[in-house]
Enzyme design. Structure first.
Site, PDB file in Angstrom:
ATOM      1  CG  HIS A  41      -2.057   0.969   1.103  1.00  0.00           C
ATOM      2  ND1 HIS A  41      -3.378   0.577   1.050  1.00  0.00           N
ATOM      3  CD2 HIS A  41      -2.080   2.316   1.003  1.00  0.00           C
ATOM      4  CE1 HIS A  41      -4.160   1.635   0.944  1.00  0.00           C
ATOM      5  NE2 HIS A  41      -3.390   2.718   0.914  1.00  0.00           N
TER       6      HIS A  41
ATOM      7  CD  GLU B 292      -7.291   5.957   5.046  1.00  0.00           C
ATOM      8  OE1 GLU B 292      -6.228   6.557   5.241  1.00  0.00           O
ATOM      9  OE2 GLU B 292      -7.780   5.785   3.909  1.00  0.00           O
TER      10      GLU B 292
ATOM     11  CG  HIS C  27      -1.461   6.166  -2.275  1.00  0.00           C
ATOM     12  ND1 HIS C  27      -2.591   6.130  -3.065  1.00  0.00           N
ATOM     13  CD2 HIS C  27      -1.811   5.600  -1.082  1.00  0.00           C
ATOM     14  CE1 HIS C  27      -3.589   5.580  -2.378  1.00  0.00           C
ATOM     15  NE2 HIS C  27      -3.137   5.250  -1.174  1.00  0.00           N
TER      16      HIS C  27
ATOM     17  N   GLY D 134      -9.879   7.712  -2.381  1.00  0.00           N
ATOM     18  CA  GLY D 134     -10.508   9.016  -2.263  1.00  0.00           C
ATOM     19  C   GLY D 134     -11.387   9.073  -1.030  1.00  0.00           C
TER      20      GLY D 134
ATOM     21  CG  HIS E 243      -8.057   3.200  -0.299  1.00  0.00           C
ATOM     22  ND1 HIS E 243      -7.429   2.838  -1.463  1.00  0.00           N
ATOM     23  CD2 HIS E 243      -7.156   3.907   0.431  1.00  0.00           C
ATOM     24  CE1 HIS E 243      -6.180   3.307  -1.446  1.00  0.00           C
ATOM     25  NE2 HIS E 243      -5.994   3.952  -0.304  1.00  0.00           N
TER      26      HIS E 243
END
Length: 373
Positions: free
Chosen positions: A25, A216, A27, A186, A213
Site C-alpha cells: 500500500h 479508514e 501511493h 478518495g 480502500h
C-alpha cells in the site's frame, strides 16, 4: 533500540533496512521527493507553499498530521498538479522505485489514479505507459547498484467520480504489461464501493484482483461493501475492522475477544489488512482507540490471527519509510525479527503476483531472515 527516521534501525543486532520487505500500500503521488516537486513545479509554473526542499518536506508532514482524512488528501493537489506530463510521471515513477530499493523493498505494488493525470493532455493509456517506463527504469537502476526489486502497478479509480468502469477496463488491458490489480480511493465516507458495482462486476468476470480502500475514513459498512460489492481480496487499511471486536476482559497480557461475523470472515479467510500505522494516526482512522501508536489496534489484530501487513501509505505526507514503520511498531509492541518476518510473509502471500512468483518471494524473505539470525 534507537529509531533513526533518516537512517537505519537495528533489531536484535540486525539491520532492519537491509532485510527484504514487501510494500503493498504505497501511493505514487504520495511518495514524491520534495526536491523533485520543486523542480517539476518550477517547470510547470506552479506556486508552492515553500521554496526549498526542507521547507516543502515540513509542509507536507505538517499537513499530513491533520487528524482528518479529508484534510490529509488536500496535499495531493500539489503532487498531482506537478505530474501532468509524460516526463514528470516517468521521473517520479523511476525515483519511486529507487527509494523503495534503498528502503530494502524487494517487491512493491504502487497505486495511483490515471484519471488524475490527464489535465496536461495525456490519454489514460499514455499515462500508464509513462509510469511503466519509469518503473522499469527504476528497476534497472536498482539492479545496476546491486539491488533486486520488482514493482507492479495497481490502477486506482476515484470513488467520488464516475470513471471506475473505464479504469477497470484500462487495468485489464494492461494485464501482463505491469498492472496486477485494481483499487478505489478518495473520500471514503458517503462513497461506498457499491457505487462502483459495474466496475467490480466486470473485474470479477475477468478474474482480475481487487483491493479496496475501506475501514479508514469509514467503518464496518464500508468494509462490508468492499467485500460483497467489490469482492476485495485485500482491504486498503481496513483498520476499523477492529470496531467489530468486543474485548470481553483482560488479565495481564491475556485478552479475551469476541469477533463479530464480519471480523471473523476477514480473519478466517485471511483477507490481508494493508495497515499503515503512521498514516492511520495522521488521518484519524484509529482515533476511537487513542492518539499514540501504542493505541493502534495493530497488535490486537496480529495476536488474533488477522493477516496484518505493514505499509507506508504516503511516504512524503507521513515522512516515513517501511523501515521506519516497522521500527516504530517494534518499539511500541516489543516485536522481534520473527514478527517482522511474519509481516513480510503475510504481504508476500497477499501480493497480486501469480502463485509461483509469490512462492519465490516467500523463499527470498525466509532465506534472508534465516541468514540473519
Amino acid at each position: 533500540m534507537a529509531i533513526d527516521p533518516d537512517g537505519d534501525t537495528r533489531i536484535q543486532g540486525r539491520s532492519l533496512r537491509a532485510l527484504p520487505k514487501v510494500s503493498l500500500h504505497d501511493h505514487l503521488d504520495g511518495g514524491l521527493r520534495p526536491g523533485t516537486v520543486l523542480d517539476l513545479a518550477d517547470a510547470a509554473g506552479i506556486d508552492l507553499p515553500a521554496s526549498d526542499a526542507d521547507g516543502l518536506a515540513d509542509w507536507f508532514a505538517d499537513q499530513g498530521e491533520s487528524g482528518s482524512l479529508e484534510e490529509y488528501l488536500k496535499t495531493f493537489a500539489v503532487t498531482v498538479g506537478v505530474t501532468q506530463s509524460r516526463a514528470a510521471l516517468t521521473r517520479v515513477a523511476r525515483e519511486f522505485v529507487e527509494d523503495l530499493a534503498a528502503d530494502g523493498v524487494v517487491y512493491g505494488e504502487v497505486r495511483w489514479a490515471p484519471e488524475q493525470h490527464v489535465a496536461g493532455g495525456l490519454t489514460l493509456e499514455e499515462a500508464v505507459e509513462a509510469v511503466e517506463e519509469g518503473l522499469e527504469e527504476g528497476e534497472d537502476a536498482a539492479q545496476d547498484s546491486g539491488r533486486d526489486i520488482r514493482v507492479s502497478q495497481l490502477l486506482t479509480a476515484m470513488r467520488h467520480t464516475d470513471r471506475s468502469l473505464e479504469i477497470a477496463r484500462l487495468a485489464v488491458d494492461w494485464r501482463d504489461r505491469g498492472v496486477v490489480g485494481f483499487d478505489i480511493a478518495g473520500p471514503e465516507e458517503g462513497f461506498l464501493p457499491a457505487r462502483h458495482r459495474a466496475a467490480f462486476d466486470y473485474l470479477a468476470e475477468e478474474f482480475f484482483p481487487v483491493t479496496v480502500h475501506a475501514g479508514e475514513g469509514a467503518g464496518l459498512d464500508s468494509i462490508r461493501s468492499a467485500l460483497l460489492d467489490g469482492r476485495a481480496l485485500r482491504l486498503g487499511h481496513g483498520v476499523r475492522i477492529a470496531e467489530d471486536l468486543d474485548v470481553i476482559d483482560r488479565e495481564g497480557d491475556e485478552v479475551r475477544v469476541h469477533l463479530g461475523e464480519l471480523a471473523r470472515w476477514v480473519r478466517d479467510r485471511e483477507i490481508a489488512l494493508e495497515l499503515s500505522p503512521s498514516s492511520n494516526l495522521h488521518t484519524g482512522a484509529v482515533a476511537a482507540w487513542g492518539t499514540g501508536l501504542e493505541d493502534h489496534p495493530f497488535d490486537l489484530l496480529y495476536q488474533l490471527g488477522f493477516a496484518v501487513t505493514v505499509n507506508v501509505d504516503n511516504r512524503t505526507m507521513s515522512r516515513t519509510s517501511l523501515t521506519r514503520e516497522l521500527a516504530l511498531l517494534a518499539e511500541a509492541f516489543d516485536y522481534g525479527l520473527d514478527d517482522v518476518e511474519a509481516f513480510q510473509l503475510n504481504a508476500a502471500a497477499a501480493s497480486f503476483l501469480p502463485i509461483e512468483e509469490r512462492e519465490e518471494l516467500i523463499d527470498i524473505i525466509s532465506d534472508a531472515f534465516a541468514r540473519r539470525r
